[in-house]
Design an enzyme around this catalytic site. Structure first.
Site, short mmCIF file in Angstrom:
data_model
loop_
_atom_site.label_atom_id
_atom_site.label_comp_id
_atom_site.label_asym_id
_atom_site.label_seq_id
_atom_site.Cartn_x
_atom_site.Cartn_y
_atom_site.Cartn_z
N ASP A 54 -5.92 -0.95 -7.68
CA ASP A 54 -5.61 -1.97 -6.66
C ASP A 54 -6.55 -3.14 -6.91
O ASP A 54 -7.54 -3.32 -6.23
CB ASP A 54 -5.82 -1.37 -5.27
CG ASP A 54 -5.57 -2.38 -4.17
OD1 ASP A 54 -5.01 -3.45 -4.45
OD2 ASP A 54 -5.93 -2.09 -3.01
N SER A 55 -6.22 -3.92 -7.93
CA SER A 55 -7.16 -4.95 -8.39
C SER A 55 -6.75 -6.32 -7.89
O SER A 55 -5.65 -6.53 -7.40
CB SER A 55 -7.16 -4.96 -9.91
OG SER A 55 -5.85 -5.26 -10.35
N PRO A 58 -13.06 -11.35 -11.42
CA PRO A 58 -13.70 -10.05 -11.61
C PRO A 58 -12.72 -8.93 -11.96
O PRO A 58 -13.09 -7.96 -12.59
CB PRO A 58 -14.38 -9.78 -10.26
CG PRO A 58 -13.82 -10.77 -9.30
CD PRO A 58 -13.32 -11.92 -10.10
N GLU A 100 -15.34 0.82 -5.63
CA GLU A 100 -15.28 -0.61 -5.26
C GLU A 100 -16.53 -1.28 -5.80
O GLU A 100 -17.63 -0.75 -5.70
CB GLU A 100 -15.17 -0.72 -3.72
CG GLU A 100 -15.38 -2.11 -3.15
CD GLU A 100 -14.37 -3.15 -3.64
OE1 GLU A 100 -13.16 -2.89 -3.59
OE2 GLU A 100 -14.80 -4.22 -4.10
N ASP A 131 -18.47 -0.82 -10.94
CA ASP A 131 -17.39 -1.52 -11.61
C ASP A 131 -16.33 -0.48 -12.02
O ASP A 131 -16.68 0.55 -12.63
CB ASP A 131 -17.97 -2.24 -12.83
CG ASP A 131 -16.88 -2.83 -13.71
OD1 ASP A 131 -16.12 -3.65 -13.19
OD2 ASP A 131 -16.79 -2.44 -14.88
N HIS A 133 0.82 -1.22 0.00
CA HIS A 133 0.00 0.00 0.00
C HIS A 133 0.85 1.28 0.00
O HIS A 133 0.52 2.25 -0.66
CB HIS A 133 -0.97 -0.01 1.19
CG HIS A 133 -2.03 -1.06 1.04
ND1 HIS A 133 -2.27 -2.05 1.98
CD2 HIS A 133 -2.89 -1.32 0.02
CE1 HIS A 133 -3.24 -2.84 1.56
NE2 HIS A 133 -3.65 -2.42 0.38
N ASP A 175 -6.37 -10.52 -8.94
CA ASP A 175 -5.72 -11.23 -10.05
C ASP A 175 -6.48 -11.00 -11.36
O ASP A 175 -7.69 -10.85 -11.36
CB ASP A 175 -5.76 -12.73 -9.72
CG ASP A 175 -4.51 -13.43 -10.18
OD1 ASP A 175 -3.42 -12.91 -9.90
OD2 ASP A 175 -4.64 -14.47 -10.83
#
Lengths: 390, 284
Positions: free
Chosen positions: B155-156, B162, B105, B137, B61, B158
């Protein structure tokens, strides 16, 4: 085992007690039998890691019992994965063996944590490109198995000569192929299919290593280990001996795994059903049972099996008889040309060796209620024993 | 559950002893667990893959936040895409000069669950008056919003699942459209040693959109397999060549406390190992 055994009515008492308690028809799942079979196969094939083929008997008690013994699981569908979820089975000890999958099936398996998959053609390889970092693949090779009542070489598996090309394609796609698998057929009468396939796979493994330096380090020898139905007895140890000898010829780095289904589950279930009607037709007495080929005896249609039956009678005289199932369809006949003492309505009929591909392929035809499965000897909580259920 | 085994790779993996299971949620679409581990504190895993742990999340972070914010030097508006655990928001909130923070989010339940079970991640940041939470989304949001940002942090999860839409050419283009002049996009881009082609794919997809595209890195213990890369895309070609003096001055001015980040690490993190440079070279 004989197709039909007649025992004294005294011997029926424990079965009758079960019917009084749980109703009829029943399937009695004895977890002790699973344990016994697992140990028998482990002893006959030391060093082989077993992945129980859930499809043969997808029951929570079977999963639980075999997991306690250290077995892994062979899964083919997302439904089977759900069953493993419920039982908290360890995903690292699972392999997905269906050669043809949808993207959603692959995702469901990955989400569960299964990372070993089986492929046998180029279209299937392509489905894994997005998941290439996450999976290890087995290439399923097909060898003819004409001796088996269920030939599994026709629908799935590539030809031995196609393996190297598939390996090349996989490598180009960044996919890791870690080994080979085959299926020698189901309920093999003798081990020559297995031995032949192992020898052929050894040759492929050697050739691939010599030609490309690639290690194929897993060989999945499938299932096909036979159990005794109405034919001759087959001894597990002597069936497995030639397989052991063939496996010993493999390079030492090759880890052997197998997918026994029937061998583990078939002896674990006994069918108990009841005569619900009788009629004299021609030379024979027809007995209409409350379970049949649309139910627990579905394996007689789909699995080409004939189960050893037991009835209970103290009569000396014998007559021609037919056992029919309860549905309205005329195909629903379990056994014909039986010569046996007469039975009364309400008498029970026992089917042995009915764990594999029985309830698994039963239908709801006629909306006739399926047999209830009663589990005994799970975690040794219940104390019903073999002696009582002779 | 006595152990949790990550199943990210078939032939290699990490295993955690589970001292206590705090939360488990299994739906048709995902399986989420939060448990206690002696070495890493609270661990959150989704579908067999470790997402974050209390003990090493600061590395991830801090690096995704302070590197672009301090390289830019005058950040007023920040967009965080994903980041439901609140760790990124906590770090961005440390910058008092930032005036507005938008977090998008996809699932509000993730935020609520993380507030409850991973409270140290957000550490109260959701109560910061500069924060606006949008439940949408991420790809849809950047496509439709008129707002502009100085820094966008993706900050997704894998790329499988989604988060997949957050790794596409279109998504990067839409992010660029939302950047103010001189703005910077940073994205988590996986562990390069294990998934080298993801680095080269992102590099290729940044090409039409950004004059300056590269990666910087940090090793996060529970993202196993070596250094994690963060993608860097901007038309502000000076941002990543600021001097150590400048970064030190901005860091001092920001007056924030960090545990991984410092100005020397900031500059050094843009130095990439040769295998990554070779992979990028092959895309040119």
């Amino acid at each position: 085992m004989k197709h039909l055994t007649v025992k004294s009515t005294k011997a029926a008492t424990p079965y009758q007690a079960l019917v009084e308690q749980y109703g009829s028809p029943l399937l009695l799942l004895d977890c002790d039998k699973l344990v016994k079979q697992y140990h028998e196969l482990s002893n006959a094939l030391p060093g082989v890691e077993f992945f129980y083929a859930i499809k043969s008997l997808p029951h929570p008690a079977a999963i639980h019992t075999l997991e306690q013994l250290g077995a892994g699981f062979d899964i083919a569908t997302s439904g089977e994965i759900d069953l493993l979820w419920e039982q908290h089975a360890a995903p690292r000890h699972t392999i997905h063996t269906h050669p043809i999958k949808r993207d959603s099936d692959i995702r469901d398996a990955l989400r569960f944590g299964c990372t070993t998959f089986v492929v046998d053609n180029i279209y299937e390889l392509e489905k894994f490109v997005d998941y290439r970092h996450r999976v290890g693949l087995l290439i399923r090779v097909s060898f003819p198995n004409p001796n088996s009542p269920v030939d599994l070489s026709r629908k799935f598996g590539c030809k031995p000569g196609e393996v190297e090309l598939l390996l090349q394609k996989a490598s180009n796609m960044g996919l890791h192929v870690k080994g080979l698998s085959f299926h020698a057929g189901s309920q093999c009468p003798e081990p020559s299919n297995h031995v032949h396939a192992i020898k052929q796979c050894k040759q492929i493994i050697d050739n691939v290593y010599n030609n490309t330096g690639k290690l194929l380090s897993i060989l999945d020898i499938g299932g096909g280990f036979p159990v005794e139905y109405t034919g001759d007895a087959c001894d597990t140890e002597s069936f497995c001996q030639p397989i052991r000898e063939a496996l010993e010829e493999l390079p030492g780095n090759v880890h052997i795994i197998a997918e026994p289904g029937r061998f583990l589950s078939a002896p674990a279930m006994t069918s108990i059903c009841t005569v619900m009607g009788k009629a004299h037709r021609g030379e024979s007495t027809w007995y209409y049972l409350d379970d049949g080929v649309y139910g627990s005896y579905s394996g007689q249609i789909f699995d080409h099996a004939t189960y050893p039956l037991t009835i209970f009678s103290d009569h000396k005289e014998k007559e021609q008889a037919v056992f029919a199932g309860p549905t309205c369809d005329s195909i629903d006949v379990i056994a014909e040309n039986l010569t046996m003492p007469p039975l009364n309505i309400g008498d029970i009929v026992i089917g042995k060796q009915m764990g594999a591909y029985t309830s698994a392929s039963a239908t709801d035809f006629n909306l006739f209620k399926r047999a209830k499965i009663v589990v005994i000897n799970q975690d040794k909580e219940q104390s019903l024993t073999d002696e009582k259920l002779a | 559950m006595k152990t949790y085994t990550e199943t990210l790779y078939d032939s290699y993996g990490q295993e955690f002893q589970v001292d206590k299971l705090y939360f488990e949620n299994k739906t048709d679409h995902q399986h989420l667990v939060i448990f206690e581990n002696a070495k890493f504190g609270r661990v959150m895993a989704l579908d067999g893959i470790i997402q974050t742990t209390e003990a090493d999340e600061f590395i991830y972070h801090e690096m995704l936040t302070h590197v672009p914010v301090l390289a830019h030097g005058d950040v007023k508006n920040v967009l965080i895409i994903g980041g439901g655990d609140g760790g990124m928001l906590r770090e961005v909130c440390k910058h008092q000069n930032v005036e507005h923070i938008t977090q998008v989010e996809i699932d509000n339940q993730v935020i609520e669950m993380c507030k409850e079970y991973l409270p140290n991640h957000s550490a109260g940041a959701y109560d910061d008056r500069r924060v606006e939470i949008v439940i949408d989304d991420g790809a849809n949001f950047v496509n439709s919003t008129d707002k502009k940002f100085d820094v966008i942090i993706s900050d997704s999860t894998d790329p499988i699942g989604p988060g997949g839409a957050l790794f596409t050419l279109d998504f990067y283009g839409a992010c660029k459209k939302c950047l103010n002049p001189g703005g910077i996009l940073v994205t988590q881009n996986g562990v390069a040693y294990m998934q080298l082609d993801e680095v080269s794919t992102t590099y290729k997809r940044f090409q039409p959109h950004f004059n300056d595209r590269t990666f910087y890195s940090a090793a996060v213990p529970t993202y196993i397999g070596g250094i994690m890369t963060f993608a860097w895309g901007t038309n502000n070609t000076e941002a990543r060549t600021q001097s150590l003096d400048t970064i030190e001055q901005r860091f001092k001015q920001a007056n924030i406390k960090t545990r991984y980040y410092n100005p020397a690490i900031h500059l050094a993190s843009f130095a990439l190992p040769q295998y990554i440079l070779d992979a990028l070279e092959s895309e040119n």
